[in-house]
Design a protein around this motif. Structure first.
Motif, PDB file in Angstrom:
ATOM      1  N   PHE A  23       0.806  -1.218   0.000  1.00 26.06           N
ATOM      2  CA  PHE A  23       0.000   0.000   0.000  1.00 26.06           C
ATOM      3  C   PHE A  23       0.844   1.275   0.000  1.00 26.06           C
ATOM      4  O   PHE A  23       0.315   2.375   0.175  1.00 26.06           O
ATOM      5  CB  PHE A  23      -0.976  -0.009   1.180  1.00 26.06           C
ATOM      6  CG  PHE A  23      -1.990  -1.119   1.071  1.00 26.06           C
ATOM      7  CD1 PHE A  23      -3.030  -1.043   0.174  1.00 26.06           C
ATOM      8  CD2 PHE A  23      -1.864  -2.255   1.844  1.00 26.06           C
ATOM      9  CE1 PHE A  23      -3.951  -2.062   0.049  1.00 26.06           C
ATOM     10  CE2 PHE A  23      -2.782  -3.289   1.736  1.00 26.06           C
ATOM     11  CZ  PHE A  23      -3.823  -3.197   0.836  1.00 26.06           C
ATOM     12  N   ASP A  24       2.157   1.142  -0.228  1.00 30.53           N
ATOM     13  CA  ASP A  24       3.030   2.304  -0.362  1.00 30.53           C
ATOM     14  C   ASP A  24       2.897   2.881  -1.776  1.00 30.53           C
ATOM     15  O   ASP A  24       2.291   2.274  -2.661  1.00 30.53           O
ATOM     16  CB  ASP A  24       4.489   1.923  -0.111  1.00 30.53           C
ATOM     17  CG  ASP A  24       4.776   1.631   1.350  1.00 30.53           C
ATOM     18  OD1 ASP A  24       3.962   2.024   2.213  1.00 30.53           O
ATOM     19  OD2 ASP A  24       5.810   0.982   1.628  1.00 30.53           O
ATOM     20  N   THR A  25       3.516   4.036  -1.979  1.00 23.65           N
ATOM     21  CA  THR A  25       3.516   4.669  -3.297  1.00 23.65           C
ATOM     22  C   THR A  25       4.830   4.372  -3.999  1.00 23.65           C
ATOM     23  O   THR A  25       5.901   4.639  -3.471  1.00 23.65           O
ATOM     24  CB  THR A  25       3.336   6.191  -3.169  1.00 23.65           C
ATOM     25  OG1 THR A  25       2.103   6.448  -2.491  1.00 23.65           O
ATOM     26  CG2 THR A  25       3.306   6.855  -4.535  1.00 23.65           C
ATOM     27  N   SER A  26       4.726   3.821  -5.188  1.00 21.22           N
ATOM     28  CA  SER A  26       5.897   3.587  -6.039  1.00 21.22           C
ATOM     29  C   SER A  26       6.175   4.853  -6.830  1.00 21.22           C
ATOM     30  O   SER A  26       5.247   5.510  -7.311  1.00 21.22           O
ATOM     31  CB  SER A  26       5.606   2.426  -7.005  1.00 21.22           C
ATOM     32  OG  SER A  26       6.476   2.461  -8.112  1.00 21.22           O
ATOM     33  N   SER A  27       7.443   5.194  -6.964  1.00 20.20           N
ATOM     34  CA  SER A  27       7.861   6.322  -7.781  1.00 20.20           C
ATOM     35  C   SER A  27       8.937   5.815  -8.742  1.00 20.20           C
ATOM     36  O   SER A  27      10.045   5.493  -8.328  1.00 20.20           O
ATOM     37  CB  SER A  27       8.408   7.441  -6.895  1.00 20.20           C
ATOM     38  OG  SER A  27       8.772   8.551  -7.674  1.00 20.20           O
TER      39      SER A  27
END
Length: 182
Positions: A23-27
């Protein structure tokens, strides 16, 4: 096929990048290549969604879900997607593809993806995806178990996204979908 090499590179490189939670944000850092542009010399509108596939791959690999999914023989498929454009990405410009899971329901996993350059959103898309096996759709419980996570308690699909999915849905593959114009 046009992004096969880039897909393979992302799958390879993402394994060496820092781990993320499901549920983290990928960049994912990117650059507009000559193969990405159209006659107007900016990123072709059709390429945005294709490139966003790479952002989803990065998130799945870095969260460990990709390996679990592949071991189980699951495949990701997109059911609905919509995109809004704000500014053009130009040839050679650096940008990132930001990817985040924003919710679930009994039919799909919902993601928000953004093309970001210089701290500004250039385009934003919402994707309704699901995971399928040879036996059919994979349940949320099986997805969470394979990802080794529980969904955050505050993770709720916005009502407008539920309505968008419902309004844009085609009949299931088990029902006819005749081609007629209304």
């Amino acid at each position: 096929m046009h992004l096969l090499l880039r897909t393979l590179l992302v799958l390879f490189r993402s394994r060496r990048r820092s781990a993320l939670g499901f549920f983290d944000t990928s960049s994912l850092p990117m650059r507009v290549l000559p193969t990405d542009i159209d006659i107007a010399m900016h990123l072709n509108n059709g390429m945005y969604l294709s490139l966003m596939d790479l952002g989803r791959f990065d998130l799945m690999v870095r969260s460990g879900f990709w390996g679990a999914m592949r071991r189980k023989g699951w495949s990701p498929v997109v059911g609905n997607e919509t995109i809004s454009f704000r500014k053009s990405l130009e040839l050679g410009q650096r940008y990132t593809i930001e990817t985040k899971v924003i919710g679930f329901d009994d039919r799909a996993t919902y993601l928000e993806q953004r093309m970001v350059a210089d701290g500004e959103i250039y385009a934003r898309a919402y994707i309704a995806a699901r995971f399928v096996s040879t036996q059919g759709p994979v349940s949320n419980e099986d997805i969470f178990k394979a990802a080794g996570v529980l969904p955050p308690a505050d993770l709720e699909v916005p009502e407008w996204i539920r309505q968008w999915r419902e309004d844009g849905a085609l009949p299931s593959t088990r029902r006819p979908a005749p081609h007629t114009w209304n």
